[in-house]
Design a protein around this motif. Structure first.
Motif, PDB file in Angstrom:
ATOM      1  N   LEU A  47       0.820  -1.197   0.000  1.00 12.82           N
ATOM      2  CA  LEU A  47       0.000   0.000   0.000  1.00 12.82           C
ATOM      3  C   LEU A  47       0.864   1.262   0.000  1.00 12.82           C
ATOM      4  CD1 LEU A  47      -2.694  -1.144   2.574  1.00 12.82           C
ATOM      5  CD2 LEU A  47      -2.823  -1.217   0.085  1.00 12.82           C
ATOM      6  N   LEU A  50       1.882   1.920  -3.505  1.00 16.35           N
ATOM      7  CA  LEU A  50       0.801   2.553  -4.266  1.00 16.35           C
ATOM      8  C   LEU A  50       0.731   4.050  -3.960  1.00 16.35           C
ATOM      9  CD1 LEU A  50      -2.127  -0.043  -4.068  1.00 16.35           C
ATOM     10  CD2 LEU A  50      -0.817   0.622  -6.099  1.00 16.35           C
ATOM     11  N   GLY A 109      -7.306   9.880  -2.651  1.00 10.74           N
ATOM     12  CA  GLY A 109      -7.916   9.121  -1.563  1.00 10.74           C
ATOM     13  C   GLY A 109      -9.264   9.669  -1.161  1.00 10.74           C
ATOM     14  N   ALA A 153      -0.171  -5.228  -9.127  1.00 11.71           N
ATOM     15  CA  ALA A 153      -1.245  -4.451  -8.502  1.00 11.71           C
ATOM     16  C   ALA A 153      -2.448  -4.352  -9.436  1.00 11.71           C
ATOM     17  CB  ALA A 153      -0.742  -3.055  -8.143  1.00 11.71           C
ATOM     18  N   PHE A 157      -6.351  -5.676  -8.665  1.00 14.37           N
ATOM     19  CA  PHE A 157      -7.565  -4.857  -8.738  1.00 14.37           C
ATOM     20  C   PHE A 157      -8.572  -5.424  -9.734  1.00 14.37           C
ATOM     21  CE2 PHE A 157      -4.755  -1.460  -6.990  1.00 14.37           C
ATOM     22  CZ  PHE A 157      -5.502  -1.185  -5.853  1.00 14.37           C
ATOM     23  N   ILE A 176      -7.653   1.420   0.348  1.00 10.62           N
ATOM     24  CA  ILE A 176      -6.770   2.171  -0.541  1.00 10.62           C
ATOM     25  C   ILE A 176      -6.923   3.673  -0.287  1.00 10.62           C
ATOM     26  CG2 ILE A 176      -6.214   2.691  -2.940  1.00 10.62           C
ATOM     27  CD1 ILE A 176      -5.464  -0.127  -2.006  1.00 10.62           C
ATOM     28  N   LEU A 180      -4.015   6.357   0.933  1.00 12.12           N
ATOM     29  CA  LEU A 180      -3.679   7.536   0.142  1.00 12.12           C
ATOM     30  C   LEU A 180      -3.886   8.820   0.938  1.00 12.12           C
ATOM     31  CD1 LEU A 180      -5.197   6.570  -3.333  1.00 12.12           C
ATOM     32  CD2 LEU A 180      -2.802   6.513  -2.634  1.00 12.12           C
TER      33      LEU A 180
END
Length: 246
Positions: A47, A50, A109, A153, A157, A176, A180
């Motif tokens: 994470l 990402l 996010g 990744a 998803f 997620i 973020l």
């Protein structure tokens, strides 16, 4: 009609409109706590990568919006990354491109927090994220680790979009989104530093670039970015809960 859940602490039913806020705050608090643990960044390693990807793409997309050219970006196994862009956007444009990377994860996010309130969108959004990562690899990613991670990744998803039900898809989106929104917590030292190690080399920090362009000290811009990140998170939460009530 299904009765709202019972709250034993108050001996009252909890209104359904309060449930999304509690759920979102719970996920955000959990992520914040884990990141403060000694090995928190390791526990959230995929994470965190990402979040770095969102950071670097924030630089690139901001550069494109200002008329510059987004050349490429690399993602390193240590969690660092570097975006390369070319152009002459001016002093203010250069500062905005630097700030774009710092604020992009919070913006992305918060947007996911809002969109996750509509269950029918959840699986479609997961598929869209997966497809977008494939596009990022094809257009801009230039190192082997970055390509391998982003393709894995993207596969995750896409499979999540196909196999998960609506509740599972919403959970993944919120996770997620929380990472973020709070990724700036793991970058606090970076925001209040003049330089950072990226791929084993020293580079000026984004706030130092902003300081060079706008004259005020880098720690001032670090405070501005941290404040804006919190404001974006609060706004995202407000819109997410308001969307559920509507």
């Amino acid at each position: 009609m299904t009765a709202p859940p019972f709250d034993p602490a108050t001996s009252r039913r909890v209104p359904e409109t309060r449930q999304p806020l509690r759920s979102l705050l719970g996920v955000l608090l959990l992520i914040a706590i884990i990141w403060q643990l000694p090995h928190g960044r390791t526990l959230l390693y995929p994470l965190s990568l990402l979040a770095t990807c969102a950071h670097e793409l924030g630089h690139g997309v901001t550069a494109l919006l200002l008329g510059a050219h987004f050349e490429s970006f690399v993602l390193h196994a240590d969690g660092s990354g570097l975006a390369l862009w070319r152009g002459t956007p001016g002093r203010l444009g250069s500062a905005l491109i630097a700030a774009g990377g710092l604020l992009a994860p919070s913006i992305a996010g918060s947007l996911l927090l809002v969109l996750s309130r509509w269950p029918r969108l959840a699986r479609m959004l997961l598929g869209l994220i997966g497809g977008s990562l494939v596009l990022v690899v094809a257009m801009w990613t230039r190192n082997l680790f970055g390509i391998a991670f982003l393709l894995c990744a993207a596969l995750f998803f896409v499979l999540a979009a196909v196999w998960l039900n609506e509740r599972g898809a919403i959970f993944v989106l919120r996770l997620i989104a929380a990472v973020l929104c709070l990724s700036w917590l793991q970058d606090v030292d970076y925001m209040f530093s003049a330089s950072a190690s990226i791929g084993g080399l020293r580079h000026a920090s984004d706030t130092a670039i902003m300081a060079q362009a706008l004259w005020l000290p880098y720690w001032f811009w670090g405070g501005v970015v941290a404040t804006l990140s919190l404001a974006i998170l609060a706004l995202g939460l407000w819109f997410a809960v308001r969307a559920q009530r509507c």
